[in-house]
Design a protein around this motif. Structure first.
Motif, PDB file in Angstrom:
ATOM      1  N   CYS A  92       0.723  -1.152  -0.032  1.00 60.45           N
ATOM      2  CA  CYS A  92      -0.017   0.007  -0.141  1.00 60.45           C
ATOM      3  C   CYS A  92       0.943   1.333  -0.073  1.00 60.45           C
ATOM      4  O   CYS A  92       0.505   2.071  -0.775  1.00 60.45           O
ATOM      5  N   ALA A  93       1.914   1.282   0.741  1.00 61.92           N
ATOM      6  CA  ALA A  93       2.897   2.330   0.687  1.00 61.92           C
ATOM      7  C   ALA A  93       3.418   2.747  -0.556  1.00 61.92           C
ATOM      8  O   ALA A  93       3.671   3.812  -0.867  1.00 61.92           O
ATOM      9  N   VAL A 109       3.285   6.152  -3.018  1.00 64.50           N
ATOM     10  CA  VAL A 109       4.284   6.346  -3.634  1.00 64.50           C
ATOM     11  C   VAL A 109       4.371   6.602  -5.189  1.00 64.50           C
ATOM     12  O   VAL A 109       4.305   7.678  -5.786  1.00 64.50           O
ATOM     13  N   ALA A 110       3.676   5.648  -5.886  1.00 61.50           N
ATOM     14  CA  ALA A 110       3.372   5.867  -7.496  1.00 61.50           C
ATOM     15  C   ALA A 110       2.372   6.518  -7.840  1.00 61.50           C
ATOM     16  O   ALA A 110       2.448   7.320  -8.744  1.00 61.50           O
ATOM     17  N   PHE A 160       6.759   8.237   3.168  1.00 60.99           N
ATOM     18  CA  PHE A 160       6.395   6.970   2.531  1.00 60.99           C
ATOM     19  C   PHE A 160       7.708   6.282   2.430  1.00 60.99           C
ATOM     20  O   PHE A 160       7.769   4.925   2.490  1.00 60.99           O
ATOM     21  N   CYS A 161       9.007   6.926   2.148  1.00 56.78           N
ATOM     22  CA  CYS A 161      10.051   6.267   1.986  1.00 56.78           C
ATOM     23  C   CYS A 161      10.656   5.859   3.198  1.00 56.78           C
ATOM     24  O   CYS A 161      10.919   4.541   3.797  1.00 56.78           O
ATOM     25  N   THR A 162      10.366   6.550   4.524  1.00 52.79           N
ATOM     26  CA  THR A 162      10.708   6.265   5.863  1.00 52.79           C
ATOM     27  C   THR A 162       9.808   5.060   6.211  1.00 52.79           C
ATOM     28  O   THR A 162      10.245   4.144   7.022  1.00 52.79           O
ATOM     29  N   SER A 163       8.316   5.132   6.039  1.00 50.60           N
ATOM     30  CA  SER A 163       7.597   3.994   6.302  1.00 50.60           C
ATOM     31  C   SER A 163       8.005   2.698   5.620  1.00 50.60           C
ATOM     32  O   SER A 163       7.867   1.660   6.182  1.00 50.60           O
ATOM     33  N   SER A 164       8.752   2.667   4.255  1.00 49.39           N
ATOM     34  CA  SER A 164       8.997   1.679   3.665  1.00 49.39           C
ATOM     35  C   SER A 164      10.216   0.914   4.545  1.00 49.39           C
ATOM     36  O   SER A 164      10.038  -0.347   4.614  1.00 49.39           O
ATOM     37  N   ILE A 165      10.936   1.724   4.909  1.00 53.00           N
ATOM     38  CA  ILE A 165      12.138   1.061   5.638  1.00 53.00           C
ATOM     39  C   ILE A 165      11.998   0.777   7.030  1.00 53.00           C
ATOM     40  O   ILE A 165      12.379  -0.407   7.453  1.00 53.00           O
TER      41      ILE A 165
END
Length: 361
Positions: free
Chosen positions: A63-64, A68-69, A102-107
């Motif tokens: 979902c994250a 992003v996309a 979203f970048c922070t959420s992914s990692i």
């Protein structure tokens, strides 16, 4: 070729000849990211083989990547092609916040997944009993909140540089403290945790493949009999239920019960050994998939965060074109996870085929 200067970056619009293929390339990237991650969401919500509670982490991560996309990448492309920010000050602040968030959420998701994998291996019995859908959902919520706490406060409190009136800019704070903080909290620290965790997972898995089931339970600090441990695993209840029915039918007296136990002993032991080997194979496959996901994420985002920090800390000269390539390489990561699942996971492949075949009909 000019060097990147975070404090005074000049942007020039691309020519029509350059803009067309770049737009096509990024457009394909966006479509692949949305399509692949929507497939992951559908697979996780419809496939019975993928309904394990821990896969809720993968659902949230997909979902994250979709967000992003759809909410970040199109505006990054427009900003790149036009050479200035066209969408206003308010959306600029929202866009920057979502990009970092979203970048922070992914990692942070990947960090939580690695810890979940570690505990499921080192504390198999205790942790698997606690690994309920409700607890995993609570953990996913905490992951999103932690990413928000890391991302939003610095963006809200920082001073904005709006640039010229005719060519407004939309860029992240270029102050040294923010660059160091965001790079460390959003990338370098979680990466260090994940690397250490997966090194430990590799060590434990290597030891476990050499140990029999009984020895493995003692390594986990569990004093239960292997028979009791196996009774708590999935699917064994069905087989064991069939065995109990057979035993009850032939247990008219104590001698018959003893005779039945002797007959059952060797097949059950052989079945346990096969179950142990199968469980080990599944653990290794899942660990491999998640390790590849983490490794690809690091490879995609490390060049950007490294050069981003380098230009601020030591004022080093980084070619602007190279920096932009690293920036878009990080976005490419959002489209790669579905590819990794397809290559390394049989359940995902089978689920994707079923979904596509149904659509084809």
């Amino acid at each position: 070729m000019g060097c990147l200067n975070l404090s005074n970056e000049t942007r020039h619009p691309y020519t029509a000849r350059t803009s067309a293929p770049l737009t096509l390339l990024v457009g394909v990237l966006i479509l692949l990211t949305v399509f692949g991650n929507v497939m992951v969401v559908m697979a996780l919500t419809t496939s019975r083989a993928l309904r394990a509670p821990q896969n809720l982490f993968l659902l949230s991560l997909a979902c994250a990547d979709i967000l992003v996309a759809t909410s970040v990448m199109p505006f990054s492309l427009a900003n790149e092609l036009m050479g200035y920010w066209y969408f206003g000050k308010v959306w600029c602040e929202i866009y920057l916040a979502l990009d970092v968030f979203f970048c922070t959420s992914s990692i942070v998701h990947l960090c939580a997944i690695s810890l979940d994998r570690y505990w499921s291996i080192t504390r198999a019995i205790e942790y698997n009993l606690l690994r309920t859908p409700r607890r995993i959902k609570s953990t996913v919520f905490i992951v999103w909140m932690l990413a928000a706490l890391i991302s939003f406060p610095p963006l809200i409190t920082m001073k904005k540089d709006e640039g010229k009136e005719d060519r407004p800019e939309c860029k992240i704070n270029d102050e040294l403290w923010y660059i160091v903080f965001s790079s460390t909290a959003s990338f370098f620290a979680p990466c260090a945790i994940m690397v250490l965790v997966y090194v430990r997972i590799y060590q434990v898995a290597k030891q476990r493949t050499r140990a029999p089931p009984g020895e493995r339970s003692r390594q986990n600090g569990n004093s239960k009999d292997p028979k009791c441990i196996e009774e708590e695993e999935e699917e064994e209840g069905k087989v064991r239920g069939e065995e109990e029915v057979d035993e009850e039918q032939s247990s008219s007296d104590g001698n018959e019960v003893a005779l039945c136990s002797l007959k059952k002993k060797r097949p059950v032991q052989r079945w346990r050994a096969e179950r142990w080997k199968g469980r080990q194979r599944r653990e290794r496959r899942l660990t491999l998939v998640l390790a590849v996901v983490v490794g690809v994420f690091v490879l995609c985002w490390f060049p950007f965060f490294f050069t981003y920090t380098l230009t601020a800390v030591c004022a080093c000269c980084v070619p602007e074109t190279l920096f932009k390539m690293f920036f878009w390489l990080g976005y490419c990561n959002s489209s790669l996870n579905p590819v990794i699942y397809t290559i390394f996971n049989h359940d995902f492949r089978r689920s994707f085929k079923k979904i596509l075949c149904k659509k084809g009909r």
